[in-house]
Design a protein around this motif. Structure first.
Motif, PDB file in Angstrom:
ATOM      1  N   VAL A 103      33.200  62.048  49.169  1.00 51.53           N
ATOM      2  CA  VAL A 103      32.760  60.612  49.656  1.00 51.53           C
ATOM      3  C   VAL A 103      33.795  59.920  49.652  1.00 51.53           C
ATOM      4  N   LYS A 104      34.382  59.505  50.135  1.00 49.96           N
ATOM      5  CA  LYS A 104      35.726  58.238  50.067  1.00 49.96           C
ATOM      6  C   LYS A 104      35.033  56.928  50.661  1.00 49.96           C
ATOM      7  N   TYR A 105      34.767  55.874  50.273  1.00 50.38           N
ATOM      8  CA  TYR A 105      33.632  54.772  50.336  1.00 50.38           C
ATOM      9  C   TYR A 105      35.207  53.747  49.865  1.00 50.38           C
ATOM     10  N   SER A 106      35.171  52.822  51.374  1.00 45.34           N
ATOM     11  CA  SER A 106      36.342  51.918  51.502  1.00 45.34           C
ATOM     12  C   SER A 106      35.531  50.754  51.741  1.00 45.34           C
ATOM     13  N   THR A 107      36.173  49.403  51.219  1.00 48.85           N
ATOM     14  CA  THR A 107      35.361  48.458  51.036  1.00 48.85           C
ATOM     15  C   THR A 107      36.486  47.663  51.893  1.00 48.85           C
ATOM     16  N   VAL A 108      36.250  45.951  53.423  1.00 48.52           N
ATOM     17  CA  VAL A 108      37.067  44.781  52.641  1.00 48.52           C
ATOM     18  C   VAL A 108      36.026  44.068  52.767  1.00 48.52           C
ATOM     19  N   THR A 150      38.101  52.863  47.433  1.00 41.53           N
ATOM     20  CA  THR A 150      39.190  52.084  47.452  1.00 41.53           C
ATOM     21  C   THR A 150      38.029  50.521  48.448  1.00 41.53           C
ATOM     22  N   GLN A 151      38.830  49.239  47.711  1.00 40.40           N
ATOM     23  CA  GLN A 151      38.194  48.091  48.637  1.00 40.40           C
ATOM     24  C   GLN A 151      39.539  46.951  48.327  1.00 40.40           C
ATOM     25  N   GLU A 191      37.711  57.843  41.809  1.00 42.21           N
ATOM     26  CA  GLU A 191      38.961  57.438  42.121  1.00 42.21           C
ATOM     27  C   GLU A 191      38.349  56.608  42.753  1.00 42.21           C
ATOM     28  N   PHE A 192      39.347  54.866  42.128  1.00 44.87           N
ATOM     29  CA  PHE A 192      38.947  53.569  41.989  1.00 44.87           C
ATOM     30  C   PHE A 192      40.345  52.793  42.387  1.00 44.87           C
ATOM     31  N   TYR A 193      40.376  52.051  43.832  1.00 39.59           N
ATOM     32  CA  TYR A 193      41.460  51.708  43.991  1.00 39.59           C
ATOM     33  C   TYR A 193      41.056  50.269  44.046  1.00 39.59           C
TER      34      TYR A 193
END
Ligand SMILES: Nc1ncnc2c1ncn2[C@@H]1O[C@H](COP(=O)(O)OP(=O)(O)O)[C@@H](O)[C@H]1O
Ligand SMILES: [Mg+2]
Lengths: 482, 248
Positions: free
Chosen positions: A265-270, A304-305, A329-331
């Motif tokens: 799962v790849k979770y991206s936030t803006v 990723t945030q 992972e945390f970016y």
């Protein structure tokens, strides 16, 4: 209309109201403040099964025993929890007839972000032509998804249509008693999203695309649950680069992710909530609990945030690495300007053998803001050969802002390797002059330098958002260097 | 192209340039020589519009206009280029992205649309070949981890891409081996046109064997104490700066 609401409010607040939720079910508004009745009211309003009401109630009772956490490097006036209205049926925003009626400053930002005219209208609540109306596009998406057996719907719909899945996984990653804000959310959450990817399915679309069209439903107490079954893959994006205004000052969301064996799962936030004005007045308080669990072996969760908004950000997207050989992972890029405060980071909890985690955090502070990285890397005895690499960088613009790093490391075995690197830098006059000498204005130069600094994180965003995020970073820092 | 009249500049109250006069015409190459610490870089920065320098007297006329009131970026857009003695690193920003931004900002200043991608890339290709640059250099971050020579080549590459009317090259020769020196000099020579001009700042005459100057100036203690033809550079090399000291 207003009068009517006031009447109801008065009625609700003054009545004894023990079983009131039965009789007042047609109301659009819960009483001000939080009580057991409020929780019952919300649950009844949403026609929830008993087990969910019980879930909410036990969360509420636990919340009563908790106090607001005070360890974060943030300051704000006390939040008056009894002054909040915890349920309001989604109000239709006043529809505008043309963009001329929209705040020109907002339009200016849209333009800089390169958001299309039609989308500008949609985001600012102007009626859109039928042709571009998202309904048809949305249907196409839903059709595609259901062909693959992917469930993607509102949390409320999931409770009605997929109760077993919701019951099985909800609260399994973030228990309702996890922390003050998680307990609050668990008691009163309004709605959110639910996503289930069945065994072996690679979700054929970036769920981001869907969100852009659907203009995410951003309630005050949002709840998201994503489950990727064995061997499944999904890329999920929340938020929006366009500045979001909301009358609700307090936001306390929960996001739970479950990745089974071999799933990813790849979770991206803006996140670009209203940060308050230049004097530090107003703005959203964003207290979010985001956590994923790599339940099966060889599973992977990556966060990723890009955080540019909110007056206060309190957020630590974490991964529990339970399955052997799983990866977390945390970016993160967190920008604070003016009087914004961000206390953000990640927790990587290594429970399984050969688990690996990476933390790349890039803080950018300007104005009089405060930007803190707070991270925990924990390796239990059983988690042999665990590996973590953390890189926490801070970039300072000006000399009135602050950057802080709080890395906590707990390792219970000797076969694991944990590396932590941290740097603090400034945009130098030399760099600025170098850019200016090539004809690049100060503002563009800052945008360029900041984006270069954040590149390692931005490259993990889905393509279409990376470009917007780049512009967003530049815009967020406009005017921060004379 | 450029005319500087009686320019006096102080840094934090200390006078560094003590009345500079300089006349550079289109099509010319001028060399400014002088020992370390005499104000060569200061002169270059002041022409380019760097902040932190106090111009107490004099004027700088560039293409018929006093530019002292213009910002550094405006001067750049007017066609002024400075090849830095110490180019800075900009981590994470590729040369391609950097140059495209620069070119587009300059075009915007002139009221032009952004350069079409194809045209831009073709130009990058052409100039890369001119300077015998490695294929992958353009995708690397600006100056990050570059060797001394690579940094200087990158300066000339940027000059080639931006096509300024006046380029000031501050000690572009230092840190270069003979091969790199030859390439840089060839680049500069190929870019020479009747409508542009170059000021080469150096304290060795070595570079001037490759870039033949029309005029050589000797800067000493904040003043231009001698000007002459290219033979002046040789004389300097032979007699050393002590000779100037005793003459002035
Ligand atoms: N930013 C500065 N602050 C104080 N003094 C400076 C600064 N820049 C240059 N100087 C001084 O000005 C003089 C001329 O320096 P510079 O122009 O760099 O000389 P050159 O390039 O000829 O070696 C030197 O004495 C130097 O120490
Ligand atoms: Mg110098």
């Amino acid at each position: 209309m207003e009068k009517n609401q006031n009447n109801i409010l008065e009625e609700v607040t003054t009545s004894d109201y023990k079983y009131g939720f039965h009789t007042n079910i047609e109301m659009d508004l819960a009483a001000v403040g939080l009580s057991e009745d409020t929780v019952r009211f919300i649950s009844a309003k949403k026609n929830e099964p008993d087990w969910l009401l019980e879930f909410r109630l036990s969360a509420y009772h636990h919340w009563l025993t908790l106090t607001e956490p005070n360890w974060a490097h943030i300051h704000h006036p006390a939040i008056k929890y009894q002054d909040i209205i915890y349920y309001a049926a989604p109000k239709r925003k006043k529809e505008l007839t043309s963009l001329d009626e929209v705040d020109p400053e907002l339009l200016d930002t849209f333009k800089k972000l390169g958001i299309s005219l039609e989308e500008q209208k949609k985001l600012s609540g102007v009626a859109v032509d039928a042709v571009i109306d998202s309904v048809s596009v949305k249907t196409t998406f839903t059709d595609t998804l259901s062909k693959y057996g992917v469930i993607f719907c509102s949390f409320s719909d999931a409770v009605q249509n997929h109760p077993d899945l919701v019951k099985q996984y909800m609260g399994s990653v973030v228990p309702s008693n996890d922390n003050f804000f998680a307990a609050l959310n668990s008691a009163v959450f309004s709605d959110g999203s639910f996503c289930y990817i069945p065994k072996g399915v690679r979700c054929p679309v970036e769920l981001s695309t869907y969100f852009r069209i659907n203009a995410a439903n951003t309630g005050q107490f949002e709840r998201t649950l994503i489950v990727a079954d064995e061997g499944a893959y999904v890329s999920y994006m929340e938020g929006c680069t366009a500045p979001m205004r909301d009358e609700n000052q307090l936001h306390a969301a929960i996001v739970e992710i479950v990745a089974m064996k071999d799933a990813e799962v790849k979770y991206s936030t803006v996140q670009n909530w209203y940060p308050g004005n230049k004097k530090g007045e107003g703005g959203i308080y964003n207290f979010v609990t985001k956590r994923g669990i790599c339940k099966g072996s060889h599973s992977k969760i990556s966060w990723t945030q890009v955080e540019t908004g909110s007056a206060i950000t309190w957020k630590y997207p974490s991964v529990v690495l339970m399955g052997d050989n799983s990866i977390g992972e945390f970016y993160s890029v967190a920008v604070t300007n003016n009087f914004q405060q961000a206390d953000t980071g990640s927790k990587m909890i290594h429970l399984g053998k050969n688990t690996k985690s990476t933390i790349i955090s890039k803080g950018i502070s300007a104005g009089q803001s405060n930007n803190s990285y707070r991270g925990l890397v924990k390796v239990i005895k059983r988690a042999e050969n665990a590996r973590n690499f953390s890189q926490c960088d801070s970039l300072l613009l000006g000399d009135k802002c602050g950057a802080h790093t709080y890395p906590y490391i707990k390792a219970e075995n000797h076969t694991s390797i944990i590396e932590h690197e941290a740097t603090t830098s400034k945009i130098s006059d030399d760099q600025l002059f170098y850019c200016k000498q090539r004809g690049i204005s100060s503002e563009s130069a800052i945008g360029l330098i900041v984006n270069g600094y954040a590149k390692e994180v931005l490259m993990h965003l889905p393509m279409e958002f990376a470009v917007e995020a780049q512009k967003l970073l530049a815009i967020s820092l406009e005017g921060s260097v004379g | 192209m450029l005319s500087i009249r009686n320019l006096k500049v102080s840094i934090k109250g200390k006078e560094i340039l003590k009345g500079i006069n300089l006349e550079v015409k289109a099509g010319e190459v001028h060399a400014i020589m002088g020992p370390n610490g005499t104000g060569k870089s200061t002169l270059a920065y002041v022409i380019a519009g760097r902040e932190g320098y106090e111009v107490t007297e004099g004027e700088i006329i560039f293409k018929g206009r006093n530019i002292l009131d213009l910002s550094a970026e405006e001067r750049a857009c007017e066609g002024l280029f400075l090849g830095f003695q110490y180019p800075v690193e900009i981590p994470g920003v590729s040369i391609t992205n950097f140059l495209r931004t620069a070119i587009n900002e300059q075009r915007k200043y002139k009221g032009l649309d952004p350069v079409p991608a194809v045209e831009f890339l073709a130009k990058m290709e052409e100039k890369k070949q001119l300077l015998e640059l490695q294929e992958k250099l353009a995708s690397r971050s600006v100056n990050e981890g570059f060797s001394g020579g690579e940094k200087k080549k990158n300066e000339i590459f940027q000059m080639a891409m931006l096509e300024p009317s006046l380029a000031i090259l501050d000690e572009t020769d230092s840190g270069l081996d003979i091969d790199a020196l030859r390439i840089v000099a060839t680049g500069v020579n190929k870019l020479r046109r009747p409508d542009n001009a170059t000021i080469v700042i150096t304290h060795y005459q070595r570079l001037l064997e490759y870039i033949i100057p029309d005029v050589v100036h000797v800067l000493f203690d904040g003043r231009i104490v001698k000007s002459g033809g290219k033979e002046l550079a040789l004389l300097l090399e032979e007699k050393g700066y002590e000779w100037i000291r005793s003459e002035s």
